[in-house]
Structure formats: C-alpha cells, structure tokens
Motif scaffolding. Sequence first.
Motif, PDB file in Angstrom:
ATOM      1  N   ASP A  14       0.835  -1.212   0.000  1.00  0.00           N
ATOM      2  CA  ASP A  14       0.000   0.000   0.000  1.00  0.00           C
ATOM      3  C   ASP A  14       0.865   1.256   0.000  1.00  0.00           C
ATOM      4  N   ASP A  15       2.073   1.200   0.586  1.00  0.00           N
ATOM      5  CA  ASP A  15       3.020   2.311   0.442  1.00  0.00           C
ATOM      6  C   ASP A  15       3.365   2.508  -1.040  1.00  0.00           C
ATOM      7  N   ALA A  16       3.552   1.391  -1.757  1.00  0.00           N
ATOM      8  CA  ALA A  16       3.904   1.483  -3.180  1.00  0.00           C
ATOM      9  C   ALA A  16       2.791   2.195  -3.945  1.00  0.00           C
ATOM     10  N   GLY A  38       9.878  -0.983   8.925  1.00  0.00           N
ATOM     11  CA  GLY A  38       8.482  -1.157   9.323  1.00  0.00           C
ATOM     12  C   GLY A  38       7.967  -2.481   8.809  1.00  0.00           C
ATOM     13  N   ASN A  39       7.386  -2.446   7.610  1.00  0.00           N
ATOM     14  CA  ASN A  39       6.872  -3.681   7.030  1.00  0.00           C
ATOM     15  C   ASN A  39       7.972  -4.719   6.823  1.00  0.00           C
ATOM     16  N   GLN A  40       9.180  -4.204   6.620  1.00  0.00           N
ATOM     17  CA  GLN A  40      10.345  -5.080   6.559  1.00  0.00           C
ATOM     18  C   GLN A  40      11.525  -4.298   7.136  1.00  0.00           C
ATOM     19  N   PRO A 129       3.802  10.671   6.252  1.00  0.00           N
ATOM     20  CA  PRO A 129       4.384   9.402   6.681  1.00  0.00           C
ATOM     21  C   PRO A 129       3.363   8.267   6.600  1.00  0.00           C
ATOM     22  N   THR A 130       3.795   7.143   6.028  1.00  0.00           N
ATOM     23  CA  THR A 130       2.898   5.986   5.923  1.00  0.00           C
ATOM     24  C   THR A 130       3.548   4.747   6.548  1.00  0.00           C
ATOM     25  N   GLY A 131       4.410   4.993   7.531  1.00  0.00           N
ATOM     26  CA  GLY A 131       5.042   3.906   8.273  1.00  0.00           C
ATOM     27  C   GLY A 131       5.242   4.382   9.705  1.00  0.00           C
ATOM     28  N   GLY A 163      -7.634  -1.829  16.321  1.00  0.00           N
ATOM     29  CA  GLY A 163      -6.204  -2.028  16.124  1.00  0.00           C
ATOM     30  C   GLY A 163      -6.006  -3.150  15.127  1.00  0.00           C
ATOM     31  N   ASN A 164      -4.777  -3.284  14.629  1.00  0.00           N
ATOM     32  CA  ASN A 164      -4.488  -4.456  13.796  1.00  0.00           C
ATOM     33  C   ASN A 164      -3.199  -5.163  14.220  1.00  0.00           C
ATOM     34  N   ALA A 165      -2.452  -4.557  15.154  1.00  0.00           N
ATOM     35  CA  ALA A 165      -1.253  -5.211  15.678  1.00  0.00           C
ATOM     36  C   ALA A 165      -1.561  -5.822  17.046  1.00  0.00           C
TER      37      ALA A 165
HETATM   38  C1  PIR Z   1      -0.484  -3.417   6.608  1.00  0.00           C
HETATM   39  C2  PIR Z   1       0.646  -2.945   7.301  1.00  0.00           C
HETATM   40  C3  PIR Z   1       1.171  -3.714   8.301  1.00  0.00           C
HETATM   41  C4  PIR Z   1       0.584  -4.907   8.652  1.00  0.00           C
HETATM   42  C5  PIR Z   1      -0.553  -5.344   7.995  1.00  0.00           C
HETATM   43  N1  PIR Z   1      -1.146  -6.511   8.341  1.00  0.00           N
HETATM   44  C6  PIR Z   1      -1.076  -4.592   6.961  1.00  0.00           C
HETATM   45  C7  PIR Z   1       1.296  -1.627   7.013  1.00  0.00           C
HETATM   46  C8  PIR Z   1       0.766  -0.799   5.856  1.00  0.00           C
HETATM   47  O1  PIR Z   1       1.807  -0.461   4.955  1.00  0.00           O
HETATM   48  C9  PIR Z   1       0.180   0.445   6.491  1.00  0.00           C
HETATM   49  O2  PIR Z   1       1.060   1.562   6.435  1.00  0.00           O
HETATM   50  C10 PIR Z   1      -0.020   0.111   7.932  1.00  0.00           C
HETATM   51  N2  PIR Z   1       1.108  -0.781   8.204  1.00  0.00           N
HETATM   52  C11 PIR Z   1      -1.362  -0.491   8.289  1.00  0.00           C
HETATM   53  O3  PIR Z   1      -1.395  -0.886   9.618  1.00  0.00           O
END
Ligand code: PIR
Length: 317
Positions: A14-16, A38-40, A129-131, A163-165
Amino acid sequence: MPQKIILDVDPGHDDAIAILLAQGNPEIELAAITSVAGNQVLEKTTYNAMRVATLVGATNIPIARGAEFPLVREQITDGSVDAGSVHGVTGLDGPELPEPSMELDPRSAAQLIIDLVMAGEPGEYTLVPTGPLTNLALAMRLEPRIVGRVKEVVHMGGGYTIGNATAAAEFNVLADAEAAAAVYAADWTVTMVGLDLTHQAIATPEVRDRIRAIGTDLSRVVDEWLDFFGAGYESVWKMPYPPIHDACAVARVIAPEVVHSEEAWIAVETKGQWTYGETVTDFTGTGGQPFNNLAATKLDFDAFWDLIVDAIKRLSA
Ligand code: PIR
Ligand code: CA
C-alpha cells in the motif's frame, strides 16, 4: 500550484500505491521519498522505495534512507508487529520490479526532511508518513523549527475504534509508539488517517476490474500487488478484500473532501499494559483536553478509486 509533499514510507504494497498516486496526480509535487523500517527491515524498505520510484518515473527526486530501529526501545519481535504475512519476505512480494535507476541521497531521512523544510517557505511542505514515525520524531528533535514550518502532517496510522497489531494498537504506531507520541503531541496538526478510515478503502472486485481494464504494464503490476496483498489479508485477517491504507493519506492531501476528517484530541498511549500504542481519540472534549489534531472518519469510496485509476492511466501514458 501543486502541493509539495515528502513521503516517508516502508514499502509495503500500500506504500507502493501511495507513491504511485503521489507521482501520478497533478495536484501533488512529490519532492522527496524517505524510508523507514516497518513492514520489513530498513535495507528492504529502502530498496523497495527506490524500485517503486523507478517504476513510476520518480527518478529526479532525492530518496534518503531513514531509521533502522525505533527511537527509544528495542524493535518488537514477539510477532505482534509482523507484516511478513501480508507483504512477504521482500516487503513487496509479487511482480518483478525494475532495479533502481538512481543513487540514494547521502543524507539521513531526518536530515533531508530538515533541509527541504528549512530551505522552503513556511507552509510549503506537507509531510506524509505511511510507516512508523521514527524519522519525523528524529527530525523534529534535531531541528525543532520544522514544526512551525511544515503545513501539516498527514499520517497513515492509528485508529479510534480498532487495532491491527494488538486489540488497541495499529501497526505503524505500535512499531514506534514513543516516536508517534512525540509527533502527535507536537505543535503541528497531524491528520490521523487510521484504520477506521482505511478499512473503507478496499479493493473490491469492481475496483479490480477497473484497474485491469486499463490494460498497461503498470496496471498489471498494481493488479499483481493487489493479488498478493489481498491473499494475505484473506488468510490472516479474514477480510475478503484488502484495504489500501497508505494511499488514503495521499488522497487526503490531493482532495481533503475525499477523506473527511474531524477535529479531535489525539494522544498516543505509551504506558498501558493492554493499550500500549493506542491512539486515544476524544471527539467531544470529554477528557477536558483541547483539540490538537484531526481524525479521518469517512471515505468517498468512488472518488478515492477514481484518483487511483486516473494516476495509473497518467503514469502509463
Ligand atoms: C499493513 C501494514 C502492516 C501490517 C498489515 N497486516 C497490513 C502496514 C501498511 O503499509 C500500512 O502503512 C499500515 N502498516 C497499516 O497498519
Ligand atoms: Ca506503510
């Protein structure tokens, strides 16, 4: 006059797409790209940022490497902050991408942000910022005057109901909660484009058809990114279609009405046992704190995807 932005990214599918949208929309001048872990890991997100910039023709702007680790504590490695399942081992698994056609800027991300913002007029730059927010926190500590000179900060991160984490925290905020706390507390306006908003920006089958119908090499790359990201979302999150989080922050800068936002008091929790990394959000003033930021609430779905499709078409021409 197009709005100048500095995109701070951890690509990430999604950053891309956020980079693609920024480069392909005439309302925006993509002035620089900075990378963050972040993502990596940093090495991979930096390489991915350069590959995507090459893909979309953003080849004449500075790209700088940013922070490898969080601001004050160790990287979380217990699995709660782990994006490998949706972004893959490279951080951007899926279609083959061009090798970078540019050199990295020799400066750190934080220094590049400072140099651009201080050389520009007040209000000239918007930070997107997207991270994780490590680079922004470092930049504002190194040169506090950037806070008064930046037009605004539009961050993909956080959320006020989900949340997602963890149950309370979104990935980007949890990954460096102390940095996020500093950035959200500073005397600039942060627009939190969080999960409540970005989960509305899903790539439905109708959207996928529109992208495929463009029929260019670039639209095929985006289609394959969505295949990979979508499969991860389906297996990990049981969500049938993937949300394109980071492009929402860029869309907010292009057309604020597409990403409706409301005033709120927002602070990042850094002490909670179960709420560490939560973006505590008060829309009503219940807590007695004055509004300090904005929270994105409602997406104009059709207008958002029009922007993405339009950007792919322009960059394909
Ligand atoms: C997306 C992200 C991290 C983990 C998951 N499962 C999905 C990344 C995305 O790039 C976005 O910036 C943010 N972190 C969403 O939580
Ligand atoms: Ca991201």
